[in-house]
Write a protein that holds these residues in place. Structure first.
Motif, PDB file in Angstrom:
ATOM      1  N   THR A   1       0.822  -1.209   0.000  1.00 63.38           N
ATOM      2  CA  THR A   1       0.000   0.000   0.000  1.00 63.38           C
ATOM      3  C   THR A   1       0.857   1.260   0.000  1.00 63.38           C
ATOM      4  O   THR A   1       0.620   2.194  -0.778  1.00 63.38           O
ATOM      5  CB  THR A   1      -0.953   0.001   1.208  1.00 63.38           C
ATOM      6  OG1 THR A   1      -1.777  -1.170   1.132  1.00 63.38           O
ATOM      7  CG2 THR A   1      -1.824   1.235   1.228  1.00 63.38           C
ATOM      8  N   VAL A   2       1.867   1.294   0.844  1.00 64.04           N
ATOM      9  CA  VAL A   2       2.761   2.461   0.894  1.00 64.04           C
ATOM     10  C   VAL A   2       3.496   2.619  -0.430  1.00 64.04           C
ATOM     11  O   VAL A   2       3.606   3.734  -0.963  1.00 64.04           O
ATOM     12  CB  VAL A   2       3.742   2.343   2.080  1.00 64.04           C
ATOM     13  CG1 VAL A   2       4.852   3.368   1.986  1.00 64.04           C
ATOM     14  CG2 VAL A   2       2.999   2.463   3.397  1.00 64.04           C
ATOM     15  N   LEU A   3       3.986   1.522  -0.985  1.00 68.71           N
ATOM     16  CA  LEU A   3       4.698   1.579  -2.262  1.00 68.71           C
ATOM     17  C   LEU A   3       3.811   2.155  -3.359  1.00 68.71           C
ATOM     18  O   LEU A   3       4.228   3.038  -4.117  1.00 68.71           O
ATOM     19  CB  LEU A   3       5.182   0.186  -2.663  1.00 68.71           C
ATOM     20  CG  LEU A   3       5.849   0.070  -4.026  1.00 68.71           C
ATOM     21  CD1 LEU A   3       7.186   0.805  -4.016  1.00 68.71           C
ATOM     22  CD2 LEU A   3       6.037  -1.380  -4.404  1.00 68.71           C
ATOM     23  N   PHE A   4       2.572   1.693  -3.432  1.00 68.56           N
ATOM     24  CA  PHE A   4       1.690   2.174  -4.492  1.00 68.56           C
ATOM     25  C   PHE A   4       1.167   3.580  -4.233  1.00 68.56           C
ATOM     26  O   PHE A   4       0.779   4.267  -5.181  1.00 68.56           O
ATOM     27  CB  PHE A   4       0.554   1.183  -4.746  1.00 68.56           C
ATOM     28  CG  PHE A   4       0.951   0.111  -5.722  1.00 68.56           C
ATOM     29  CD1 PHE A   4       0.651   0.250  -7.061  1.00 68.56           C
ATOM     30  CD2 PHE A   4       1.651  -1.004  -5.306  1.00 68.56           C
ATOM     31  CE1 PHE A   4       1.030  -0.715  -7.972  1.00 68.56           C
ATOM     32  CE2 PHE A   4       2.036  -1.972  -6.199  1.00 68.56           C
ATOM     33  CZ  PHE A   4       1.731  -1.839  -7.540  1.00 68.56           C
ATOM     34  N   GLN A   5       1.175   4.028  -3.007  1.00 72.15           N
ATOM     35  CA  GLN A   5       0.835   5.424  -2.756  1.00 72.15           C
ATOM     36  C   GLN A   5       1.972   6.335  -3.201  1.00 72.15           C
ATOM     37  O   GLN A   5       1.731   7.448  -3.672  1.00 72.15           O
ATOM     38  CB  GLN A   5       0.513   5.648  -1.277  1.00 72.15           C
ATOM     39  CG  GLN A   5      -0.841   5.128  -0.894  1.00 72.15           C
ATOM     40  CD  GLN A   5      -1.156   5.369   0.577  1.00 72.15           C
ATOM     41  OE1 GLN A   5      -0.308   5.795   1.347  1.00 72.15           O
ATOM     42  NE2 GLN A   5      -2.395   5.097   0.953  1.00 72.15           N
ATOM     43  N   VAL A   6       3.194   5.858  -3.069  1.00 70.46           N
ATOM     44  CA  VAL A   6       4.351   6.655  -3.476  1.00 70.46           C
ATOM     45  C   VAL A   6       4.466   6.707  -4.996  1.00 70.46           C
ATOM     46  O   VAL A   6       4.636   7.776  -5.577  1.00 70.46           O
ATOM     47  CB  VAL A   6       5.657   6.095  -2.849  1.00 70.46           C
ATOM     48  CG1 VAL A   6       6.890   6.753  -3.444  1.00 70.46           C
ATOM     49  CG2 VAL A   6       5.630   6.271  -1.342  1.00 70.46           C
ATOM     50  N   VAL A   7       4.376   5.555  -5.659  1.00 73.06           N
ATOM     51  CA  VAL A   7       4.577   5.530  -7.114  1.00 73.06           C
ATOM     52  C   VAL A   7       3.288   5.755  -7.891  1.00 73.06           C
ATOM     53  O   VAL A   7       3.339   5.956  -9.102  1.00 73.06           O
ATOM     54  CB  VAL A   7       5.222   4.194  -7.570  1.00 73.06           C
ATOM     55  CG1 VAL A   7       6.582   4.008  -6.957  1.00 73.06           C
ATOM     56  CG2 VAL A   7       4.334   3.010  -7.296  1.00 73.06           C
ATOM     57  N   GLN A   8       2.161   5.720  -7.231  1.00 73.45           N
ATOM     58  CA  GLN A   8       0.850   5.925  -7.852  1.00 73.45           C
ATOM     59  C   GLN A   8       0.654   5.030  -9.071  1.00 73.45           C
ATOM     60  O   GLN A   8       0.316   5.478 -10.166  1.00 73.45           O
ATOM     61  CB  GLN A   8       0.654   7.396  -8.219  1.00 73.45           C
ATOM     62  CG  GLN A   8       0.667   8.297  -7.013  1.00 73.45           C
ATOM     63  CD  GLN A   8       0.504   9.754  -7.361  1.00 73.45           C
ATOM     64  OE1 GLN A   8       0.512  10.138  -8.516  1.00 73.45           O
ATOM     65  NE2 GLN A   8       0.353  10.576  -6.343  1.00 73.45           N
ATOM     66  N   GLY A   9       0.871   3.729  -8.836  1.00 71.01           N
ATOM     67  CA  GLY A   9       0.706   2.746  -9.901  1.00 71.01           C
ATOM     68  C   GLY A   9      -0.761   2.463 -10.185  1.00 71.01           C
ATOM     69  O   GLY A   9      -1.650   2.892  -9.456  1.00 71.01           O
ATOM     70  N   PRO A  10      -1.008   1.726 -11.257  1.00 72.28           N
ATOM     71  CA  PRO A  10      -2.396   1.405 -11.619  1.00 72.28           C
ATOM     72  C   PRO A  10      -3.031   0.434 -10.615  1.00 72.28           C
ATOM     73  O   PRO A  10      -2.340  -0.342  -9.951  1.00 72.28           O
ATOM     74  CB  PRO A  10      -2.262   0.754 -12.998  1.00 72.28           C
ATOM     75  CG  PRO A  10      -0.859   0.280 -13.073  1.00 72.28           C
ATOM     76  CD  PRO A  10      -0.049   1.193 -12.214  1.00 72.28           C
ATOM     77  N   ASN A  11      -4.339   0.487 -10.537  1.00 75.11           N
ATOM     78  CA  ASN A  11      -5.081  -0.322  -9.574  1.00 75.11           C
ATOM     79  C   ASN A  11      -4.905  -1.817  -9.834  1.00 75.11           C
ATOM     80  O   ASN A  11      -4.806  -2.601  -8.895  1.00 75.11           O
ATOM     81  CB  ASN A  11      -6.560   0.061  -9.595  1.00 75.11           C
ATOM     82  CG  ASN A  11      -7.300  -0.533  -8.424  1.00 75.11           C
ATOM     83  OD1 ASN A  11      -6.780  -0.535  -7.307  1.00 75.11           O
ATOM     84  ND2 ASN A  11      -8.492  -1.022  -8.668  1.00 75.11           N
ATOM     85  N   TRP A  12      -4.843  -2.237 -11.112  1.00 74.34           N
ATOM     86  CA  TRP A  12      -4.696  -3.659 -11.400  1.00 74.34           C
ATOM     87  C   TRP A  12      -3.347  -4.172 -10.891  1.00 74.34           C
ATOM     88  O   TRP A  12      -3.247  -5.304 -10.417  1.00 74.34           O
ATOM     89  CB  TRP A  12      -4.857  -3.955 -12.898  1.00 74.34           C
ATOM     90  CG  TRP A  12      -3.810  -3.320 -13.771  1.00 74.34           C
ATOM     91  CD1 TRP A  12      -3.882  -2.132 -14.405  1.00 74.34           C
ATOM     92  CD2 TRP A  12      -2.525  -3.863 -14.079  1.00 74.34           C
ATOM     93  NE1 TRP A  12      -2.724  -1.878 -15.096  1.00 74.34           N
ATOM     94  CE2 TRP A  12      -1.878  -2.933 -14.924  1.00 74.34           C
ATOM     95  CE3 TRP A  12      -1.859  -5.031 -13.745  1.00 74.34           C
ATOM     96  CZ2 TRP A  12      -0.590  -3.145 -15.412  1.00 74.34           C
ATOM     97  CZ3 TRP A  12      -0.576  -5.251 -14.239  1.00 74.34           C
ATOM     98  CH2 TRP A  12       0.040  -4.303 -15.065  1.00 74.34           C
ATOM     99  N   ALA A  13      -2.303  -3.350 -10.970  1.00 76.84           N
ATOM    100  CA  ALA A  13      -0.987  -3.761 -10.483  1.00 76.84           C
ATOM    101  C   ALA A  13      -0.981  -3.842  -8.953  1.00 76.84           C
ATOM    102  O   ALA A  13      -0.359  -4.733  -8.370  1.00 76.84           O
ATOM    103  CB  ALA A  13       0.087  -2.793 -10.967  1.00 76.84           C
ATOM    104  N   TYR A  14      -1.688  -2.923  -8.324  1.00 81.33           N
ATOM    105  CA  TYR A  14      -1.819  -2.944  -6.863  1.00 81.33           C
ATOM    106  C   TYR A  14      -2.498  -4.233  -6.418  1.00 81.33           C
ATOM    107  O   TYR A  14      -2.011  -4.918  -5.511  1.00 81.33           O
ATOM    108  CB  TYR A  14      -2.614  -1.712  -6.413  1.00 81.33           C
ATOM    109  CG  TYR A  14      -3.005  -1.709  -4.958  1.00 81.33           C
ATOM    110  CD1 TYR A  14      -2.044  -1.502  -3.974  1.00 81.33           C
ATOM    111  CD2 TYR A  14      -4.325  -1.898  -4.569  1.00 81.33           C
ATOM    112  CE1 TYR A  14      -2.402  -1.486  -2.633  1.00 81.33           C
ATOM    113  CE2 TYR A  14      -4.689  -1.882  -3.235  1.00 81.33           C
ATOM    114  CZ  TYR A  14      -3.722  -1.690  -2.273  1.00 81.33           C
ATOM    115  OH  TYR A  14      -4.082  -1.687  -0.947  1.00 81.33           O
ATOM    116  N   GLN A  15      -3.611  -4.579  -7.065  1.00 86.24           N
ATOM    117  CA  GLN A  15      -4.333  -5.808  -6.717  1.00 86.24           C
ATOM    118  C   GLN A  15      -3.476  -7.040  -6.981  1.00 86.24           C
ATOM    119  O   GLN A  15      -3.484  -7.997  -6.197  1.00 86.24           O
ATOM    120  CB  GLN A  15      -5.646  -5.894  -7.511  1.00 86.24           C
ATOM    121  CG  GLN A  15      -6.618  -4.780  -7.213  1.00 86.24           C
ATOM    122  CD  GLN A  15      -7.128  -4.806  -5.785  1.00 86.24           C
ATOM    123  OE1 GLN A  15      -7.263  -5.862  -5.188  1.00 86.24           O
ATOM    124  NE2 GLN A  15      -7.410  -3.639  -5.248  1.00 86.24           N
TER     125      GLN A  15
END
Length: 82
Positions: free
Chosen positions: A41-55
């Motif tokens: 979660t922290v990583l994807f908040q920093v890099v603002q990656g796409p939702n599918w990659a987060y999931q």
């Protein structure tokens, strides 16, 4: 006491015994899951990656869990045979 009451009491006792026997492992599982979700979660908040990659990264925690604990078990076995 009805049959439903005795069945519910049996289920509660079974769950209680299971938790008592596996408490340490359950705590480790919970800590691993919380750590994995927090890091992703922290990583994807920093890099603002796409939702599918987060999931996908969250779901890959299952593979990471089994991979980590399998390798840990193998390392312990290998160390104990030396």
């Amino acid at each position: 006491m009805t049959d439903a009451d005795s069945t519910d009491g049996g289920i509660v006792a079974t769950v209680r015994n299971h938790v008592r026997e596996h408490r340490g492992g359950m705590v480790v599982d919970l800590v691993f899951a919380l750590t994995w979700v927090t890091v992703v979660t922290v990583l994807f908040q920093v890099v603002q990656g796409p939702n599918w990659a987060y999931q996908l990264c969250l779901a890959s925690g299952v593979v990471a869990y089994y991979g980590f604990f399998t390798s840990l078990s193998l390392a312990k076995d290998r160390q104990s045979t030396r």
